[in-house]
Design an enzyme around this catalytic site. Sequence first.
Site, PDB file in Angstrom:
ATOM      1  N   ASP A  55      92.383  53.706  97.418  1.00 25.13           N
ATOM      2  CA  ASP A  55      92.951  54.755  98.639  1.00 25.13           C
ATOM      3  C   ASP A  55      94.826  55.405  98.401  1.00 25.13           C
ATOM      4  OD1 ASP A  55      94.099  52.728  99.108  1.00 25.13           O
ATOM      5  OD2 ASP A  55      93.434  52.542 101.535  1.00 25.13           O
ATOM      6  N   SER A  56      94.981  54.946  97.285  1.00 21.30           N
ATOM      7  CA  SER A  56      95.945  55.947  96.740  1.00 21.30           C
ATOM      8  C   SER A  56      96.299  57.105  96.175  1.00 21.30           C
ATOM      9  CB  SER A  56      96.602  55.079  95.423  1.00 21.30           C
ATOM     10  OG  SER A  56      95.175  55.179  94.370  1.00 21.30           O
ATOM     11  N   ASP A  94      87.800  52.146  97.010  1.00 21.05           N
ATOM     12  CA  ASP A  94      88.703  51.741  98.096  1.00 21.05           C
ATOM     13  C   ASP A  94      87.463  51.701  99.534  1.00 21.05           C
ATOM     14  OD1 ASP A  94      90.678  50.033  97.638  1.00 21.05           O
ATOM     15  OD2 ASP A  94      91.964  51.497  96.933  1.00 21.05           O
ATOM     16  N   GLU A 126      90.963  45.492 101.337  1.00 22.45           N
ATOM     17  CA  GLU A 126      92.453  44.655 101.581  1.00 22.45           C
ATOM     18  C   GLU A 126      92.334  43.595 102.694  1.00 22.45           C
ATOM     19  OE1 GLU A 126      95.532  47.177 102.259  1.00 22.45           O
ATOM     20  OE2 GLU A 126      95.202  48.529 100.513  1.00 22.45           O
ATOM     21  N   GLU A 193      98.913  42.199  94.202  1.00 24.81           N
ATOM     22  CA  GLU A 193      99.860  42.203  93.888  1.00 24.81           C
ATOM     23  C   GLU A 193     100.842  42.762  94.427  1.00 24.81           C
ATOM     24  OE1 GLU A 193      98.515  46.821  95.725  1.00 24.81           O
ATOM     25  OE2 GLU A 193     100.493  48.314  95.378  1.00 24.81           O
TER      26      GLU A 193
HETATM   27  O1  KIV Z   1      94.938  52.645  95.841  1.00 23.94           O
HETATM   28  C1  KIV Z   1      95.139  51.774  94.604  1.00 23.94           C
HETATM   29  O2  KIV Z   1      95.197  52.675  93.897  1.00 23.94           O
HETATM   30  C2  KIV Z   1      94.768  50.604  94.986  1.00 23.94           C
HETATM   31  C3  KIV Z   1      95.403  49.756  93.611  1.00 23.94           C
HETATM   32  C4  KIV Z   1      96.893  50.039  93.505  1.00 23.94           C
HETATM   33  C5  KIV Z   1      95.053  48.601  93.044  1.00 23.94           C
HETATM   34  O3  KIV Z   1      94.771  49.824  95.207  1.00 23.94           O
END
Ligand code: KIV
Length: 275
Positions: A55-56, A94, A126, A193
Amino acid sequence: MKRKKSAVPKPRVVTTKTVMMMKQTGEKIAMLTAYDFLVAKYLDQVGVDVILVGDSLGNVVHGYETTLPVTIDDMIYHAKAVKRGVKNALIVVDMPFMSFQTSIDDAVRNAGRIMKEVGVGAVKLEGGEYIADIVKHLVKIGIPVMGHLGLTPQAINKFGTYEVRATTKDEAEELLHDAKVLADAGVFSIVLEKIPAKLAKRVTDSISIPTIGIGAGPHCDGQVLVVYDMLGLTEEFKPRFVRRYSELAETMRQAFLTYITDVKSKKFPLDKESY
Ligand code: KIV
């Protein structure tokens, strides 16, 4: 495409079972994010083990300040593009903010949409002990789950900063406890993380499933980076855990500038580039 012979195994289809087995055999897990077809295709071609549709994408693709605005439809849209480029890697998607925290029903519905509409191998959630029942339920109905502890960006408003997490003894014990609870609940691996390397080692040594670190030191069973960070596209973002394998922002600017200059000076297109 030439690959380093010794370290990278021949292309193979990677499943959650493969990832779990890699901890047993001691082979490090290489994971990177992708959000589109071409990047996913190139990652897959060179043998990355796991592709995370993180979700980044809210930050690096959509320009949001946090990952909170990302929706389940955003995740499915990008995951479908990634899926079309991948033959071998395990794809993990995610679950965005508020797509699973609200209830087991919501988690099932949304994770179920990802699995049915995209057809990937797993989802990532998460959170610690408080999501254990959700994890148990998803795993029970056949949806593999990757955990994510330490700096959990969806909780940014609770913490207020993106600093290193679990630096006190109590926080470290809580994180270790969360990792054990998640492992018992059935996650097949856990992202750690931005936590101290020593703590990441303790966690890695204490659970039988793999840990995948980002800013968590060298002792994790695998590593993950956001692909735009390691390519040098997110120029201003320079935490010490990001190793830049390219400087693509500068390469892109130079290419764009040369193109603009060529157009203005009538050097593009040439006859051989015309019909
Ligand atoms: O959303 C993401 O890219 C992540 C990574 C940083 C592990 O959760």
